[in-house]
Design an enzyme around this catalytic site. Structure first.
Site, mmCIF file in Angstrom:
data_model
loop_
_atom_site.group_PDB
_atom_site.id
_atom_site.type_symbol
_atom_site.label_atom_id
_atom_site.label_comp_id
_atom_site.label_asym_id
_atom_site.label_seq_id
_atom_site.Cartn_x
_atom_site.Cartn_y
_atom_site.Cartn_z
ATOM 1 N N HIS A 119 -12.434 32.675 -16.998
ATOM 2 C CA HIS A 119 -12.766 31.603 -17.934
ATOM 3 C C HIS A 119 -13.146 32.156 -19.311
ATOM 4 O O HIS A 119 -12.849 31.540 -20.332
ATOM 5 C CB HIS A 119 -13.886 30.731 -17.378
ATOM 6 C CG HIS A 119 -13.404 29.753 -16.358
ATOM 7 N ND1 HIS A 119 -13.904 28.477 -16.253
ATOM 8 C CD2 HIS A 119 -12.455 29.851 -15.388
ATOM 9 C CE1 HIS A 119 -13.288 27.833 -15.274
ATOM 10 N NE2 HIS A 119 -12.406 28.655 -14.729
ATOM 11 N N ASP A 120 -13.786 33.314 -19.339
ATOM 12 C CA ASP A 120 -14.121 33.933 -20.618
ATOM 13 C C ASP A 120 -12.850 34.366 -21.342
ATOM 14 O O ASP A 120 -12.685 34.106 -22.535
ATOM 15 C CB ASP A 120 -15.047 35.133 -20.409
ATOM 16 C CG ASP A 120 -15.409 35.804 -21.715
ATOM 17 O OD1 ASP A 120 -15.868 35.100 -22.643
ATOM 18 O OD2 ASP A 120 -15.223 37.020 -21.832
ATOM 19 N N GLY A 168 -10.034 35.254 -25.837
ATOM 20 C CA GLY A 168 -9.950 36.598 -25.284
ATOM 21 C C GLY A 168 -11.246 36.975 -24.587
ATOM 22 O O GLY A 168 -12.180 36.188 -24.500
ATOM 23 N N ASP A 194 -14.368 38.225 -24.690
ATOM 24 C CA ASP A 194 -15.420 38.582 -25.639
ATOM 25 C C ASP A 194 -16.817 38.206 -25.170
ATOM 26 O O ASP A 194 -17.777 38.319 -25.926
ATOM 27 C CB ASP A 194 -15.153 37.945 -26.998
ATOM 28 C CG ASP A 194 -15.251 36.421 -26.967
ATOM 29 O OD1 ASP A 194 -15.358 35.828 -25.876
ATOM 30 O OD2 ASP A 194 -15.213 35.819 -28.069
ATOM 31 N N PRO A 253 -8.573 24.975 -18.399
ATOM 32 C CA PRO A 253 -8.262 23.989 -17.353
ATOM 33 C C PRO A 253 -9.558 23.438 -16.755
ATOM 34 O O PRO A 253 -10.475 24.185 -16.452
ATOM 35 C CB PRO A 253 -7.489 24.799 -16.314
ATOM 36 C CG PRO A 253 -6.946 25.972 -17.056
ATOM 37 C CD PRO A 253 -7.974 26.281 -18.116
#
Length: 194
Positions: A68-69, A74, A76, A164
């Site tokens: 999810h990050d 990207g 980070d 999503p």
């Protein structure tokens, strides 16, 4: 175990996704902390192992946090930034009451800071923890390229609109994956991790 081949295929697809999605950056290297924090990988693995021993489900959660990050701006660690319900990525539909394991990453960061203060990014800790979660769950090992810098600002809008969400239909999920350069195979590989 009969499900192991399927799990291996899923793990391989996830590893492939992370390598392709994160991209190869010539500044990133598996040895980035070799001199500044030589025990980093051992420290992270020990903490992930302890977390999994306490709750086996956390392994999937740590992988999901990394996914999810990386999906927004990207890899980070902007997902880890605290804030209020209108600024933090933690409160977007794809993460709220869904993403978990923040406290494990916080604990790992504390232990890492006690070992080598001010050196290791949260983004790299998240990447290592995701890899170790897969490995400690019976999946493959891969070298994690390190040297990421932490984001300083969360992307609430990008996370709200791009990630999503649990209520998205299949066409919407496919479209969101395509928006970040991923295909239907990636959707199938990672949809159980959404």
């Amino acid at each position: 175990m009969k499900t192991r081949p399927c799990n291996f295929i899923l793990y391989f697809q996830i590893v492939t996704f992370l390598v392709l999605f994160v991209g190869v950056n010539s500044q990133l290297t598996p040895n980035f902390y070799l001199k500044t924090c030589p025990n980093l990988l051992r420290v992270v693995r020990k903490e992930v192992q302890s977390a999994i021993k306490s709750e086996i489900r956390i392994a999937a959660s740590l992988l999901r946090l990394h996914f999810h990050d990386c999906f927004v701006n990207g890899c980070d660690a902007s997902l880890l930034l605290d804030g209020n319900s209108s600024t933090s990525e933690k409160f977007t539909p794809g993460n709220l009451n869904s993403a978990r394991g923040y406290e494990v990453i916080d604990n790992i960061k504390t232990v890492v800071e006690n070992t080598c203060s001010g050196v290791v990014s949260c983004a790299d800790i998240l990447a290592i923890a995701a890899r170790d979660s897969v490995l400690l769950s019976g999946g493959p090992f891969w070298k994690v390229s390190l040297g990421r810098r932490d984001g300083l600002v969360a992307n609430f809008s990008g996370s709200s609109n791009g990630l999503p969400a649990p209520f998205d239909n299949l066409n919407t999920i496919i479209s969101k994956f395509q928006d970040v350069g991923l295909n239907l195979t990636d959707v199938v590989s990672l949809s159980g991790n959404i």
